[in-house]
Design a protein around this motif. Structure first.
Motif, PDB file in Angstrom:
ATOM      1  N   GLY A 446       0.821  -1.201   0.000  1.00  0.00           N
ATOM      2  CA  GLY A 446       0.000   0.000   0.000  1.00  0.00           C
ATOM      3  C   GLY A 446       0.848   1.242   0.000  1.00  0.00           C
ATOM      4  O   GLY A 446       2.073   1.193   0.052  1.00  0.00           O
ATOM      5  N   GLU A 447       0.173   2.405  -0.058  1.00  0.00           N
ATOM      6  CA  GLU A 447       0.840   3.696  -0.037  1.00  0.00           C
ATOM      7  C   GLU A 447       0.053   4.632   0.867  1.00  0.00           C
ATOM      8  O   GLU A 447      -1.159   4.465   1.056  1.00  0.00           O
ATOM      9  CB  GLU A 447       0.935   4.279  -1.448  1.00  0.00           C
ATOM     10  N   GLU A 448       0.730   5.637   1.406  1.00  0.00           N
ATOM     11  CA  GLU A 448       0.058   6.593   2.281  1.00  0.00           C
ATOM     12  C   GLU A 448      -0.529   7.721   1.455  1.00  0.00           C
ATOM     13  O   GLU A 448       0.140   8.308   0.606  1.00  0.00           O
ATOM     14  CB  GLU A 448       1.041   7.146   3.307  1.00  0.00           C
ATOM     15  N   CYS A 565      -4.130   7.965   5.436  1.00  0.00           N
ATOM     16  CA  CYS A 565      -4.382   6.538   5.575  1.00  0.00           C
ATOM     17  C   CYS A 565      -3.402   5.769   4.693  1.00  0.00           C
ATOM     18  O   CYS A 565      -2.709   6.338   3.854  1.00  0.00           O
ATOM     19  CB  CYS A 565      -5.812   6.177   5.152  1.00  0.00           C
ATOM     20  N   VAL A 566      -3.375   4.482   4.874  1.00  0.00           N
ATOM     21  CA  VAL A 566      -2.646   3.585   3.975  1.00  0.00           C
ATOM     22  C   VAL A 566      -3.676   2.890   3.102  1.00  0.00           C
ATOM     23  O   VAL A 566      -4.618   2.274   3.610  1.00  0.00           O
ATOM     24  CB  VAL A 566      -1.818   2.556   4.757  1.00  0.00           C
ATOM     25  N   VAL A 567      -3.504   2.986   1.781  1.00  0.00           N
ATOM     26  CA  VAL A 567      -4.450   2.403   0.848  1.00  0.00           C
ATOM     27  C   VAL A 567      -3.691   1.495  -0.103  1.00  0.00           C
ATOM     28  O   VAL A 567      -2.592   1.808  -0.540  1.00  0.00           O
ATOM     29  CB  VAL A 567      -5.222   3.500   0.078  1.00  0.00           C
ATOM     30  N   GLY A 568      -4.268   0.345  -0.413  1.00  0.00           N
ATOM     31  CA  GLY A 568      -3.620  -0.597  -1.320  1.00  0.00           C
ATOM     32  C   GLY A 568      -4.237  -1.962  -1.189  1.00  0.00           C
ATOM     33  O   GLY A 568      -5.323  -2.141  -0.620  1.00  0.00           O
ATOM     34  N   SER A 579      -8.121  -1.955  -0.252  1.00  0.00           N
ATOM     35  CA  SER A 579      -8.807  -1.410   0.909  1.00  0.00           C
ATOM     36  C   SER A 579      -7.953  -0.321   1.538  1.00  0.00           C
ATOM     37  O   SER A 579      -6.875   0.021   1.041  1.00  0.00           O
ATOM     38  CB  SER A 579      -9.096  -2.525   1.918  1.00  0.00           C
ATOM     39  N   VAL A 580      -8.462   0.211   2.653  1.00  0.00           N
ATOM     40  CA  VAL A 580      -7.817   1.332   3.313  1.00  0.00           C
ATOM     41  C   VAL A 580      -7.763   1.065   4.810  1.00  0.00           C
ATOM     42  O   VAL A 580      -8.687   0.496   5.390  1.00  0.00           O
ATOM     43  CB  VAL A 580      -8.579   2.650   2.995  1.00  0.00           C
ATOM     44  N   LEU A 581      -6.633   1.472   5.431  1.00  0.00           N
ATOM     45  CA  LEU A 581      -6.433   1.314   6.869  1.00  0.00           C
ATOM     46  C   LEU A 581      -5.968   2.628   7.459  1.00  0.00           C
ATOM     47  O   LEU A 581      -5.306   3.419   6.788  1.00  0.00           O
ATOM     48  CB  LEU A 581      -5.383   0.230   7.147  1.00  0.00           C
ATOM     49  N   GLY A 582      -6.290   2.847   8.731  1.00  0.00           N
ATOM     50  CA  GLY A 582      -5.801   4.033   9.417  1.00  0.00           C
ATOM     51  C   GLY A 582      -6.800   4.555  10.429  1.00  0.00           C
ATOM     52  O   GLY A 582      -7.996   4.201  10.418  1.00  0.00           O
TER      53      GLY A 582
END
Length: 720
Positions: A446-448, A565-568, A579-582
């Motif tokens: 993922g990437e921020e 967020c981190v998305v990937g 999906s996305v996390l954070g």
């Protein structure tokens, strides 16, 4: 062939690319000045102008400056200034121009020595080279007889000065008395390139119908004791200029590329200090001293590859150091032929080896060739001072490579269509298109990014599910019926569906594709979702009335938050989802849960509200410490579209609402209840009655049960 022809014709964009490449070489390896500086600059700087007055100074002060240079032991002095008019404060001139003078005063002034003659006498005591400047119109010589000038001789093929050298119609000389007293005369006109940067300086040019040296060249002529400059030519133009023990290669127009060093204050001596006698003699002894100005008001600052603003006199000082130390740059006359040959050879090699090497091999081969060209360009510059442009051969071969890649692209389109078919029903259209163009993202990682996240949920869905307990197919049909318009509302505004969680939807903006206005797009999607739900409820009511069945309306709560967020692609090596996390994701989920508690449809986090508050009608709800968070979050609700924000009704409601919040935090419970009732009246049909009922209830409760002294107005949410 077209690209080769483009280099041969050398239009301005191609030339601009080449000279900027040469600039980059100078930036990477600027000239290192010699330890013993052969040149110094006497600077008419701001301090000198403050002490001795504005420019022009009197010729007697300039004569004093020449005498100070002589006393300091300067080898040669040169003026980056032209003295084309008589000194305005010369006593004989004042006797002629000042009105209302007595006869005695006028006679006394006429008896005083002429300032220009005093200056000329000081010039004659020291080898001085005076500056001249080229003019755009012819200028007549004011003296008797022909003007003194440096002799030139042409060796080689016949040189046509009208076409080979840079030319100007006129030449502005100094006063005849000064010209005759000087040891030399040189033009200090500097013509920058098209982009305003000084890279090349002519050593000889044509001005006023004659070939004249520029200031630096005539300084060297005086230093070597030569009477004549030898100009060597061939069919292309000027090749070099010779002095005793010095041959300087030039371009066909008689110009030389200056190898610059950064602006060096160590070159400068203030004219004020020299006139006041505070400069140590060894500072100027046996040096070529240029007299010029760094004062901004005298408009003699130029742009070089290394400095945005460098005094013109320093450019000549650096050119002199180039010539005296052999650090000049040259572009051989055959440079164009070399570049064309290199371009053709490398391009043909790319074409021939492409079918053999394959994509990876061709990339490695191209990288090796590019590295070799760059090394040759760098080595010739750093070791020999020769400018070779590797940029055009590199760009040309890269263009050939792109052409080959473009033909390969059509063969890859079939693979792209297969990807669209396989994933088109499961991912958002934007993500499907991105995967079709570049399948590489189909891997873990993922990437921020800064994203806007939305959670929506149907309120009271448990009761609806219970209503359909004997009709699971009907429940499935109902879910599909309301999830479809909500999904379209999100996708129509560049959103990405993350997942469906029963009756809930999680979506986000600004990934996988950038969206510079993601907060506003999320807000617009939320409003559209409410509108589509209203339309769906109306249709279901009509259907229920027609069939005589009971209908339970669908009500949606929405939470929106923005943050990093981190998305990937998240998951395992066997299965993963985009999906996305954070932390902002968790907060968005909590905000959706607060919509029911506060009786509003949409709840926004502070970051989202800050981004859209100038466009959308927002009201602050409360400061809440949501479950799982230690810091409170200011919550807002969204009432409508941009048109509603500009309405008089919203302005009145916003003012009364702000008063209610202020009274609440000030523990003014009667005022809070009163303001809540007024807001409730103004907000009819906006579907936020529950918010004002909540504040009226809090005011009544807190009136009976006062809050502790340290109460700060923050509400702690006990549930999600």
């Amino acid at each position: 062939m077209l690209l080769l022809l483009l280099r041969i014709t050398d239009p301005p964009p191609v030339e601009a690319l080449r000279v900027r490449t040469f600039d980059a070489l100078q930036v990477l390896a600027p000239r290192v000045p010699p330890a013993e500086r052969p040149v110094a600059i006497v600077d008419i700087d701001e301090a000198s102008l403050r002490e001795f007055g504005q420019w022009p100074w009197t010729r007697t002060r300039l004569a004093a400056l020449c005498r100070k240079l002589q006393e300091a032991g300067a080898a040669i002095a040169a003026f980056d200034i032209v003295f084309s008019e008589p000194g305005r404060l010369s006593p004989p001139l004042l006797a002629q121009t000042l009105p209302d003078l007595s006869a005695a005063a006028r006679a006394d002034l006429r008896a005083q020595p002429d300032s220009d003659a005093v200056f000329a006498e000081a010039i004659g005591r020291l080898p001085v080279v005076l500056g001249q400047t080229a003019a755009s119109t012819p200028v007549a010589w004011a003296g008797e007889g022909p003007p003194p000038q440096t002799g030139t001789a042409v060796v080689g093929t016949d040189l046509d000065p009208e076409t080979a050298l840079i030319g100007f119609p006129g030449l502005i000389r100094n006063l005849p008395v000064l010209e005759r007293a000087a040891a030399g005369r040189g033009v200090f006109t500097i013509s920058p390139e098209r982009d305003g940067v000084v890279r090349r300086v002519p050593l000889v040019l044509r001005a006023g119908g004659t070939v004249v040296p520029t200031l630096a060249l005539d300084i060297l002529r005086v230093a070597t004791g030569a009477d004549t400059l030898l100009i060597r030519t061939d069919e292309s133009g000027v090749i070099s200029i010779r002095l005793p023990e010095l041959t300087v290669p030039t371009d066909p127009r008689g110009q030389i590329w200056v190898r610059f060093s950064p602006h060096d204050p160590e070159l400068y001596v203030s004219a004020r200090d020299l006139l006041n006698g505070t400069v140590p003699p060894e500072r100027l002894r046996d040096k070529i001293v240029l007299v010029g100005t760094s004062s901004v008001g005298l408009l003699d600052n130029r742009t070089t590859p290394l400095d945005r603003s460098m005094p013109g006199v320093e450019i000549y000082a650096q050119l002199l150091e180039n010539l005296l130390t052999g650090a000049t740059l040259t572009v051989p006359n055959e440079a164009t032929l070399i570049e064309v040959d290199a371009t053709a050879a490398v391009s043909l090699a790319i074409i021939l080896f492409a079918p053999i090497l394959g994509a990876l091999g061709l990339l490695m081969f191209g990288s090796l060739v590019a590295a070799q060209l760059a090394f040759v360009s760098w080595y010739r510059f750093s070791a020999n001072g020769i400018l070779f442009d590797a940029t055009y051969p590199l760009l040309t071969t890269f263009s050939v490579y792109l052409t080959l890649v473009f033909t390969h692209y059509f063969r890859e389109q079939a693979g792209g269509r297969r990807i669209r078919t396989a994933f088109g029903r499961y991912l958002s259209p934007d993500l499907v298109e991105q995967l079709a163009q570049s399948p590489e993202p189909l891997r873990l990682g993922g990437e921020e990014r800064r994203l806007t996240i939305m959670f929506s949920d149907v309120r009271g869905f448990t009761a609806i599910a219970e209503f359909y307990k004997d009709d699971p197919a009907g429940l499935t049909a109902l879910m599909n019926r309301f999830l479809t318009p909500l999904t379209h509302a999100i996708l129509d505004r560049q959103g990405t569906i993350d997942k469906y969680m029963g009756d809930a939807i999680m979506a986000f903006w600004n990934a996988p594709l950038p969206d510079d206005d993601h907060e506003a797009h999320a807000a617009a999607a939320a409003l559209d979702m409410l509108a589509r739900m209203d339309a769906l409820n109306a249709a279901r009511r009509r259907e229920a009335e027609a069939s005589g069945h009971l209908v339970l309306p669908l009500d949606v709560g929405i939470g929106i938050n923005t943050g990093a967020c981190v998305v990937g692609n998240m998951g395992s090596d066997l299965r993963f989802d985009y999906s996305v996390l954070g932390d902002p994701v968790n907060v968005a989920s909590r905000l959706e849960g607060q919509s029911k508690r506060y009786g509003v449809k949409i709840v926004l986090g502070a970051a989202t509200a800050d981004a859209i508050r100038e466009r959308y009608p927002l009201l602050e709800i409360d400061r809440v410490q949501v479950k799982g968070k230690s810091e409170p979050e200011t919550l807002f609700t969204l009432l409508g579209d941009e048109a509603f924000r500009g309405s008089d009704r919203f302005r009145r409601l916003a003012a009364r609402h702000a008063g209610m919040i202020a009274a609440y935090r000030a523990r003014q419970w009667d005022e809070t209840a009163s303001a809540a009732q007024a807001c409730r009246t103004l907000a009819q049909d906006l579907r936020i009655d529950g918010l004002y009922a909540l504040y009226a209830g809090r005011a009544e409760t807190f009136r009976r049960e006062p809050q502790p002294a340290d109460w700060d107005g923050v509400t702690v949410a006990a549930t999600k």
